[in-house]
Motif scaffolding. Sequence first.
Motif, PDB file in Angstrom:
ATOM      1  N   ASP A 105       2.450   3.094  -6.492  1.00  0.00           N
ATOM      2  CA  ASP A 105       2.509   4.513  -6.847  1.00  0.00           C
ATOM      3  C   ASP A 105       3.726   4.720  -7.742  1.00  0.00           C
ATOM      4  O   ASP A 105       4.864   4.518  -7.310  1.00  0.00           O
ATOM      5  N   GLU A 138       0.853  -1.180   0.000  1.00  0.00           N
ATOM      6  CA  GLU A 138       0.000   0.000   0.000  1.00  0.00           C
ATOM      7  C   GLU A 138       0.895   1.239   0.000  1.00  0.00           C
ATOM      8  O   GLU A 138       2.082   1.166   0.337  1.00  0.00           O
ATOM      9  N   ARG A 139       0.303   2.385  -0.344  1.00  0.00           N
ATOM     10  CA  ARG A 139       1.126   3.585  -0.474  1.00  0.00           C
ATOM     11  C   ARG A 139       1.806   3.957   0.844  1.00  0.00           C
ATOM     12  O   ARG A 139       2.975   4.354   0.855  1.00  0.00           O
ATOM     13  N   ASN A 180       5.803   4.252   1.462  1.00  0.00           N
ATOM     14  CA  ASN A 180       6.440   5.453   1.999  1.00  0.00           C
ATOM     15  C   ASN A 180       7.449   5.100   3.093  1.00  0.00           C
ATOM     16  O   ASN A 180       8.491   5.751   3.223  1.00  0.00           O
TER      17      ASN A 180
END
Length: 256
Positions: free
Chosen positions: A215, A178-179, A183
């Motif tokens: 992303d 997931e983003r 990160n």
Amino acid sequence: MSELVSTRIRTTAGKLGLPHLAETINEYTRRADEGKMGYLDFLDLVLSEELAVRDDRRFRQGLRLSRLPHHKTLDEYDFSFQPDLDPRKVKDLATLSFVDGKANAALLGPPGVGKTHIAVALAVAACRAGYSIYFTSLDDMVRNLKAAEAAGRLASKLGTYLRPSVLVVDEVGYQPLERAEANLVFQVISKRYEKGSIILTSNKTFSEWGQVFGDEVLATAILDRLLHHCEVIAINGPSYRLKNRLKAIERETDVA
């Protein structure tokens, strides 16, 4: 040498943190007598062997703390099974010049071709050379960082992945992120940029990392820092694990 002097040397060596000398002083003096060593030769012998013992102790301690899944070396890698892989490229990495330069190494290819074996072997060589090392799968690193973030300990946990001279990140791309998870990976990569080396393995080409990290922009930012100083080796060949499994099946069939 009198017993009084031997005892005093053992006591002093212990206080100086030279346990090997304390344990083997009588053996040293015996070798010195047999070899008719001069004072400087004797001192050179004692210091050289004490340093070798200390280096070996540090190496074994480094391996214990590294979380490596095994301690295989490049001598155990069957290059003949991967004829498209140039052994010289791998052996060039084993000189650790990329670690000296705080650069990275990426090993790409399908499952079972020996990416993790090579990554671990390079880490073992780095540990032997005096570098601190740490091994993690990408999934484990993300899971640990997420848990630390939820507990308000992210900065502390990041240190686990920032302190080692060499960080091995295995299995990049086996599970999409997931983003928010991506990160966290970006934080590790960016904070290590030109400060420490990363050895990573991935079953995905770099063009597929946008899907891995969920992303495209974030994946590009990660790759920008990772690949700026990076040796890339692609291994496109058969699976060692499948080879061994097929041999086992053949043996079972022959017995039947």
